[in-house]
Design a protein around this motif. Sequence first.
Motif, mmCIF file in Angstrom:
data_model
loop_
_atom_site.group_PDB
_atom_site.id
_atom_site.type_symbol
_atom_site.label_atom_id
_atom_site.label_comp_id
_atom_site.label_asym_id
_atom_site.label_seq_id
_atom_site.Cartn_x
_atom_site.Cartn_y
_atom_site.Cartn_z
ATOM 1 N N LEU A 105 0.825 -1.197 0.000
ATOM 2 C CA LEU A 105 0.000 0.000 0.000
ATOM 3 C C LEU A 105 0.866 1.257 0.000
ATOM 4 C CD1 LEU A 105 -2.810 1.286 0.171
ATOM 5 C CD2 LEU A 105 -2.663 1.099 2.666
ATOM 6 N N THR A 106 1.945 1.235 0.787
ATOM 7 C CA THR A 106 2.854 2.386 0.813
ATOM 8 C C THR A 106 3.495 2.618 -0.550
ATOM 9 O OG1 THR A 106 3.326 1.920 3.145
ATOM 10 C CG2 THR A 106 4.849 3.372 1.976
ATOM 11 N N GLU A 107 3.912 1.532 -1.205
ATOM 12 C CA GLU A 107 4.507 1.659 -2.536
ATOM 13 C C GLU A 107 3.494 2.197 -3.542
ATOM 14 O OE1 GLU A 107 6.062 -2.095 -3.585
ATOM 15 O OE2 GLU A 107 7.624 -2.116 -2.043
ATOM 16 N N MET A 108 2.244 1.756 -3.443
ATOM 17 C CA MET A 108 1.207 2.232 -4.366
ATOM 18 C C MET A 108 0.948 3.718 -4.176
ATOM 19 S SD MET A 108 -1.494 -0.954 -4.257
ATOM 20 C CE MET A 108 -2.704 -0.020 -5.187
ATOM 21 N N ILE A 109 0.907 4.158 -2.918
ATOM 22 C CA ILE A 109 0.681 5.583 -2.657
ATOM 23 C C ILE A 109 1.845 6.409 -3.189
ATOM 24 C CG2 ILE A 109 0.455 7.304 -0.829
ATOM 25 C CD1 ILE A 109 -1.050 5.239 0.809
ATOM 26 N N ALA A 110 3.073 5.936 -2.939
ATOM 27 C CA ALA A 110 4.237 6.668 -3.438
ATOM 28 C C ALA A 110 4.247 6.721 -4.962
ATOM 29 C CB ALA A 110 5.522 6.005 -2.918
ATOM 30 N N ALA A 111 3.917 5.607 -5.616
ATOM 31 C CA ALA A 111 3.870 5.589 -7.079
ATOM 32 C C ALA A 111 2.778 6.510 -7.601
ATOM 33 C CB ALA A 111 3.646 4.159 -7.575
ATOM 34 N N GLY A 112 1.633 6.553 -6.913
ATOM 35 C CA GLY A 112 0.553 7.433 -7.339
ATOM 36 C C GLY A 112 0.924 8.902 -7.229
ATOM 37 N N VAL A 113 1.567 9.272 -6.120
ATOM 38 C CA VAL A 113 1.984 10.665 -5.948
ATOM 39 C C VAL A 113 3.004 11.056 -7.009
ATOM 40 C CG1 VAL A 113 3.169 12.263 -4.393
ATOM 41 C CG2 VAL A 113 1.469 10.674 -3.481
ATOM 42 N N LEU A 114 3.985 10.173 -7.256
ATOM 43 C CA LEU A 114 4.988 10.458 -8.278
ATOM 44 C C LEU A 114 4.354 10.546 -9.665
ATOM 45 C CD1 LEU A 114 7.912 10.895 -9.056
ATOM 46 C CD2 LEU A 114 8.224 8.410 -9.120
ATOM 47 N N ALA A 115 3.369 9.685 -9.949
ATOM 48 C CA ALA A 115 2.692 9.728 -11.248
ATOM 49 C C ALA A 115 1.945 11.040 -11.441
ATOM 50 C CB ALA A 115 1.733 8.540 -11.372
#
Length: 329
Positions: free
Chosen positions: A133-143
């Motif tokens: 979940l943390t990786e998904m949030i970080a990827a979403g913010v970067l995207a």
Amino acid sequence: MLLLSGVVSLVVWFCVTFQAVVTPVLLALLGSALLGPLYRRLVAMRLNRSLAAGLTCTTVVLVMGGASYIVVAALIDTGDQIVSSLRDAAQSLSGTFEAAGTSVDEIAKNAKGLVSQFGGTAVSGVMSGVSLLTEMIAAGVLAILLLFFFLRDSGKAVAALHSLAPHGSGDTVVAMARRAFQAIEGFMRGTTIIAVINAVFITAGLLILQVPNAFGLGALVFIGAYIPYLGALLSGAVAVLVAFADGGLAISLWTLGVVLAVQAIEGNVLQPVIQSRTLQMHPAVVLLALTAGASVAGTLGMLLSVPLTAAAFGVVSELRKRNHPPPTH
């Protein structure tokens, strides 16, 4: 062919090795292809480019966040009903199991043994889920941040691509990149229109049948439409399951009929009409792309595989057109 295979293998290795970086870039690319018309319209209204890109990104966050909240809330609200309905269905079939020599109590006992056997991995599973979940949030913010720059600085990106290309091939490289982006843009635009139509019709059918959380299930149908074939299958199965949990077998069969009817209209009417001006791919190619994407990056790979395949077909089409120009009269 050997050179092409080597290049493809190198690209796949790079994407897998640097997945944490490549994934946000690809998501931002898909977002810029989908939201480019909105951004250009805001710029045409004489808004500052940074402000127009910021408003577009804000729209993405609001729409995706709202849709995700609706879907999660719908599944949470109906979770207990689904479990209880499945339990009742299992009890109604207990006579069949007992006739076959296996009782429901034995099945429950075996299931309990399996749970106790694998219970030691529960904590590690929860921790891995939190990490994911943390990786998904970080990827979403970067995207989202990359989407802002892709929209605002698209002209500079084209100029940089032209200058970095080998001598004498700048125009060809830019033309290939434009053709690939047009293929992605057409795919995303057509898929979004079809997703909206599917979600509206299925939501209307669920409201008529009085299935709970119809709007949440409609939002799930909208999101699932971006994964061809499999997304519609999974979202339709969830809708049928929720209908079975609330209204029983009869309502679930009516819901299944609604889902199948909408999917038939999509495959025979919407797809040929809406995506007739974009690059068409054979269903076998789409299924192979989905399988390859799932094997490389799971659900995210299925989401990205089809538009990237469309981009590859666009590049090949541009190369063929340049190498075999139409005859002049």
